[in-house]
Design an enzyme around this catalytic site. Structure first.
Site, PDB file in Angstrom:
ATOM      1  N   SER A  21    -152.167  17.553  14.737  1.00  0.00           N
ATOM      2  CA  SER A  21    -153.353  18.000  14.011  1.00  0.00           C
ATOM      3  C   SER A  21    -154.638  17.504  14.667  1.00  0.00           C
ATOM      4  O   SER A  21    -154.662  16.479  15.346  1.00  0.00           O
ATOM      5  CB  SER A  21    -153.282  17.495  12.569  1.00  0.00           C
ATOM      6  OG  SER A  21    -154.513  17.632  11.926  1.00  0.00           O
ATOM      7  N   ARG A  32    -144.917  23.352  13.037  1.00  0.00           N
ATOM      8  CA  ARG A  32    -144.824  21.924  13.343  1.00  0.00           C
ATOM      9  C   ARG A  32    -143.715  21.317  12.496  1.00  0.00           C
ATOM     10  O   ARG A  32    -143.579  21.650  11.329  1.00  0.00           O
ATOM     11  CB  ARG A  32    -146.180  21.281  13.033  1.00  0.00           C
ATOM     12  CG  ARG A  32    -146.446  19.965  13.679  1.00  0.00           C
ATOM     13  CD  ARG A  32    -147.928  19.626  13.599  1.00  0.00           C
ATOM     14  NE  ARG A  32    -148.693  20.262  14.656  1.00  0.00           N
ATOM     15  CZ  ARG A  32    -150.013  20.392  14.659  1.00  0.00           C
ATOM     16  NH1 ARG A  32    -150.722  19.946  13.631  1.00  0.00           N
ATOM     17  NH2 ARG A  32    -150.627  20.966  15.664  1.00  0.00           N
ATOM     18  N   ASP A  56    -159.397  22.557  12.973  1.00  0.00           N
ATOM     19  CA  ASP A  56    -157.963  22.579  12.720  1.00  0.00           C
ATOM     20  C   ASP A  56    -157.287  22.926  14.035  1.00  0.00           C
ATOM     21  O   ASP A  56    -157.764  23.792  14.782  1.00  0.00           O
ATOM     22  CB  ASP A  56    -157.602  23.616  11.655  1.00  0.00           C
ATOM     23  CG  ASP A  56    -156.154  23.484  11.209  1.00  0.00           C
ATOM     24  OD1 ASP A  56    -155.912  22.853  10.162  1.00  0.00           O
ATOM     25  OD2 ASP A  56    -155.260  24.004  11.909  1.00  0.00           O
ATOM     26  N   ASP A  91    -158.008  25.611   1.801  1.00  0.00           N
ATOM     27  CA  ASP A  91    -156.589  25.955   1.946  1.00  0.00           C
ATOM     28  C   ASP A  91    -155.655  24.745   1.978  1.00  0.00           C
ATOM     29  O   ASP A  91    -154.459  24.879   1.779  1.00  0.00           O
ATOM     30  CB  ASP A  91    -156.363  26.784   3.214  1.00  0.00           C
ATOM     31  CG  ASP A  91    -156.781  26.061   4.495  1.00  0.00           C
ATOM     32  OD1 ASP A  91    -157.231  24.897   4.408  1.00  0.00           O
ATOM     33  OD2 ASP A  91    -156.669  26.659   5.582  1.00  0.00           O
ATOM     34  N   HIS A  92    -156.179  23.553   2.186  1.00  0.00           N
ATOM     35  CA  HIS A  92    -155.336  22.379   2.427  1.00  0.00           C
ATOM     36  C   HIS A  92    -155.009  21.551   1.184  1.00  0.00           C
ATOM     37  O   HIS A  92    -154.104  20.722   1.230  1.00  0.00           O
ATOM     38  CB  HIS A  92    -156.003  21.449   3.454  1.00  0.00           C
ATOM     39  CG  HIS A  92    -155.634  21.739   4.872  1.00  0.00           C
ATOM     40  ND1 HIS A  92    -155.823  22.965   5.457  1.00  0.00           N
ATOM     41  CD2 HIS A  92    -155.088  20.952   5.836  1.00  0.00           C
ATOM     42  CE1 HIS A  92    -155.426  22.920   6.719  1.00  0.00           C
ATOM     43  NE2 HIS A  92    -154.966  21.707   6.966  1.00  0.00           N
ATOM     44  N   ARG A 125    -157.108  16.331  13.036  1.00  0.00           N
ATOM     45  CA  ARG A 125    -157.793  15.468  12.064  1.00  0.00           C
ATOM     46  C   ARG A 125    -158.477  14.275  12.719  1.00  0.00           C
ATOM     47  O   ARG A 125    -157.852  13.435  13.366  1.00  0.00           O
ATOM     48  CB  ARG A 125    -156.819  15.016  10.975  1.00  0.00           C
ATOM     49  CG  ARG A 125    -155.709  14.107  11.427  1.00  0.00           C
ATOM     50  CD  ARG A 125    -154.628  13.943  10.382  1.00  0.00           C
ATOM     51  NE  ARG A 125    -153.896  15.199  10.179  1.00  0.00           N
ATOM     52  CZ  ARG A 125    -152.650  15.268   9.712  1.00  0.00           C
ATOM     53  NH1 ARG A 125    -152.011  14.184   9.363  1.00  0.00           N
ATOM     54  NH2 ARG A 125    -152.052  16.428   9.568  1.00  0.00           N
TER      55      ARG A 125
END
Length: 749
Positions: free
Chosen positions: A638, A443, A161, A96-97, A640
């Site tokens: 995030s 965000r 995520d 999806d990213h 990440r």
């Protein structure tokens, strides 16, 4: 989906505990919150686990793992490095990213498949080899897919995520983590989580008119701020819950990530049952009904903090710019914008994203659009629509919502994250041009959506975005203000009303799921040594057994420093599987306190200013170990883990701040770095970019014992300060081994 029978056993254990008849009755002979029932019901060793909110570390056994494609690359590379043959729990990858929004859904998806073919092939083949389900590009956003397929009341799910808490809308404990945490769970290792505190949000009254579920979390964000939920689960309860749809509850839980919460959760009710049944899980709904009295908090349970919101009095909100906790009633934001000098004209309105892309969201936006169209109006602003999943896209196409939004002037984008994460090839402005956008995203950090630091991004509900895009200005309040139709007559938009679920069945659309084969012995996973997108990982070096002496300060960060500042997304997403290449974005968005600039730091050897990554590489090449100094809530945003991998890869040894966001602090520990906090926050002011630091006490590194830091100033003077940490014994072993992955390999030998 994960076996629901697991939930039954765990719920029975938790129910017994709540009655004071099980092992920890001497410590927990009290009513339990819902989150406690679910979390403690997943303990690895309930007989000996110490349980103290905010202090003890829980060892848990999550039911499943979900990974989005940008973080799954590094997670799967780490899993490959572990040497294990299969994942130990049900796991999925969601593409999806990596789909950039340009012209529209179909063309953008085709382009993404072409550009990212190497990465998609890696994820598909790695999933097939190691037993991980693969949701192909175009299937939708990870959190919507989880809600439609995998979440259920009482599940404990971790996802790579930060908006994984979306699943709390179905009564599950769904927590965002870094890839290394996901690897632990996929490897069958108990997952560690500091025992969360519990913040209760009691909802009374009922939503009506223009007020929406999004306004609940926008209000809560204004109360708690971006760090007020750190270390806590936010648990919604009270009579007002029943006025919120299941997908509306998911919206609220999703954006709980913006207050730093570990996760958020709602109690099981008839709205969840309705959603489960409509999405093909009636058997789970029936089983949840059997346990419905236990899928709610116990009467008299204790919350560490309690917030009360009367939904009948809640007004539509809009938060921003530049931070998701700057809350304004929609009725007031125009005046505030005039006072602050924020651009009033709205250049783009964007609806959708993992936070607000449900059938109900699209229906309410379409209801607003129909009114404008009936008076001959279209959007004054540009307008985009992002469906949350292929199922949502197909259903809103069938039911006419998508066409109504197109008629208003909207462009339907791919079923993907798109502009919400910076995957937006924006053409209507130049970088540096001051402008305003309004989104239904979660965000709005500086430059997040379009890489333009002068874009003032506001977040609100999809229906408010639609109304503001029609009016074209922040000064418009749909509750009181009038629009003028093409016939010259004034009219006011009525509050939107829409079905929370389709009257018929959902249209599943195209089949985009690849189930892992039963026999994967012949499956190969190839990573080219010359690839610019993927890179096999090399183990990080072990701790040498000595204190860290004469650490150079790479950068002293001023103000907010999110994971977007540390490891930017947008065009950098293509390097998420190549650690060396993506390290070229290390801290390029952070503001250097020495000169007030981004991506400009002094090289202590040459005395020249240059980009942060270049300076870090210079230090690494010359054997100079370095440290970063940060401000409050360092690493918010995030999940990440690249924001932890990159500094480790380029020679960093410690990050010293006033405070950390939960996920980032854990990610740093996993990669063998030292996340440390000033025992006295005022000591932040004692350190200057030209100083050198020595961190002492590592030979006697023990939980709860502060470390000493000697600040060596250029004039020869020194100061000593104390640094706190939150390491437990297991995490100290990660540091000594060089990383959590290194430690896992040691234990396997």
């Amino acid at each position: 989906m994960a076996p629901y029978s697991l939930l039954v056993t765990r719920l029975q254990d938790s129910i017994a505990c709540s009655r004071g008849v099980c092992f920890h009755s001497s410590r927990l002979n009290r009513p339990l919150t819902l989150s406690e029932k679910i979390v403690y019901g997943h303990l690895d060793d309930p007989a000996s686990q110490e349980i103290e909110r905010g202090k003890s570390y829980l060892r848990l056994r999550p039911d499943r793992v979900a990974m989005q494609d940008a973080t799954a690359q590094m997670a799967m590379l780490q899993f490959i490095s572990s040497g294990l043959s299969k994942v130990a729990v049900p796991s999925t990858i969601h593409c999806d990213h990596l789909i950039e929004a340009q012209v529209g859904g179909e063309k953008d998806l085709r382009r993404a498949k072409d550009i990212n073919q190497e990465v998609y092939n890696f994820l598909a083949t790695a999933g097939a080899k190691y037993g991980v389900g693969f949701w192909k590009p175009g299937s939708g956003i990870i959190h919507q897919i989880i809600l439609e397929n995998y979440a259920y009341p009482g599940v404990l799910l971790i996802g790579t995520d930060s908006h994984t808490p979306n699943g709390g809308g179905l009564g599950g404990i769904c927590i965002g983590v870094g890839g290394a945490d996901a690897v632990d769970v996929m490897a069958g290792i108990p997952w560690e989580l500091k025992c969360p505190k519990v913040i209760g949000v009691k909802l009374t009254g009922s939503l009506s008119g223009w007020s929406s579920p999004k306004d609940v979390i926008l209000k809560v964000a204004g109360i708690l701020t971006v760090k007020g939920g750190t270390g806590a689960i936010v648990e919604y309860h009270g009579p007002g819950v029943d006025s919120i749809s299941c997908t509306g509850m998911a919206t609220i839980c999703n954006m709980g990530a913006e207050i730093g919460a570990t996760t958020s959760v709602f109690p099981y009710n008839h709205r969840m049952k309705k959603y489960l049944s409509k999405t093909g899980r009636e058997d789970i709904a029936n089983l949840a009904d059997e346990f419905k009295d236990h899928l709610v908090p116990d009467p008299g349970c204790h919350y560490d903090q309690l917030i009360e919101i009367n939904l009948s009095e809640l007004k539509p909100h809009i938060n921003g710019p530049f931070t998701p906790d700057l809350a304004h009633p929609v009725a007031e934001v125009g005046k505030v914008a005039e006072k602050e000098g924020w651009p009033l004209d709205i250049r783009v309105g964007l609806i959708g994203s993992c936070t607000n892309s449900s059938y109900e969201d699209m229906g309410r936006s379409a209801a607003v659009a129909k009114q404008a169209l009936a008076h001959g109006l279209k959007c004054k602003s540009q307008f985009t629509i992002t469906p949350g999943s292929e199922q949502i896209r197909a259903t809103i196409e069938r039911d006419g919502y998508a066409q109504i939004l197109r008629d208003l002037g909207g462009i339907v984008l791919a079923n993907a994250c798109g502009p919400c994460i910076g995957q937006w090839d924006r053409k209507d402005i130049k970088k540096g041009e001051k402008n305003t956008i309004v989104t239904s995203y979660n965000r709005n950090f500086t430059g997040r959506n379009d890489a333009n630091p002068e874009t003032h991004a506001f977040v609100t509900s999809p229906e408010i975005v639609t109304a503001l895009a029609i009016a074209g200005t922040l000064k418009f309040n749909p509750e009181t203000d009038y629009l003028t139709g093409t016939d010259g007559k004034k009219f006011r938009l009525e509050a939107p009303d829409a079905d929370e679920l389709p009257k018929g069945e959902f249209d599943p659309g195209q089949d985009t799921y690849q189930h892992p084969p039963k026999d994967s012995s012949g499956q190969h996973v190839d990573v080219s040594p010359t690839s610019q997108r993927l890179q096999l990982l090399e183990p990080f070096d072990k701790w040498d057994g000595k204190d860290l002496e004469d650490l150079q300060i790479l950068i002293k960060v001023k103000g907010k420093c999110t994971t977007d500042h540390i490891s930017a997304a947008g065009p950098w997403l293509k390097f998420r599987g190549h650690l060396d290449n993506i390290s070229n974005n290390l801290l390029i968005g952070a503001i250097n306190i020495e000169n007030g600039k981004a991506n400009s730091v002094r090289n202590a050897v040459t005395q020249e200013f240059g980009p942060v990554p270049d300076t870090a590489r210079y230090y690494k090449k010359h054997g100079i170990r370095w440290v970063v100094i940060g401000d409050e809530n360092y690493g918010e945003g995030s999940s990440r883990e690249h924001a932890a991998l990159e500094p480790r890869h380029l020679g960093g040894r410690a990050i010293i701040t006033k405070s950390f966001a939960r996920i980032h602090e854990t990610n740093l520990k996993k990669q063998g770095l030292l996340p440390l906090t000033f025992a006295d926050p005022a000591d932040y002011n004692k350190i200057h970019p030209v100083d050198k630091l020595t961190i002492q006490g590592l030979k006697d590194f023990t939980p709860g014992k502060p470390l000493k830091c000697i600040i060596k100033h250029p004039n020869g003077t020194q100061e000593t300060i104390l640094l706190n940490h939150t390491f437990n014994e297991t995490q100290i072993e990660w540091f000594r081994a060089g990383s959590a992955l290194n430690r896992m390999k040691e234990l396997q030998q």
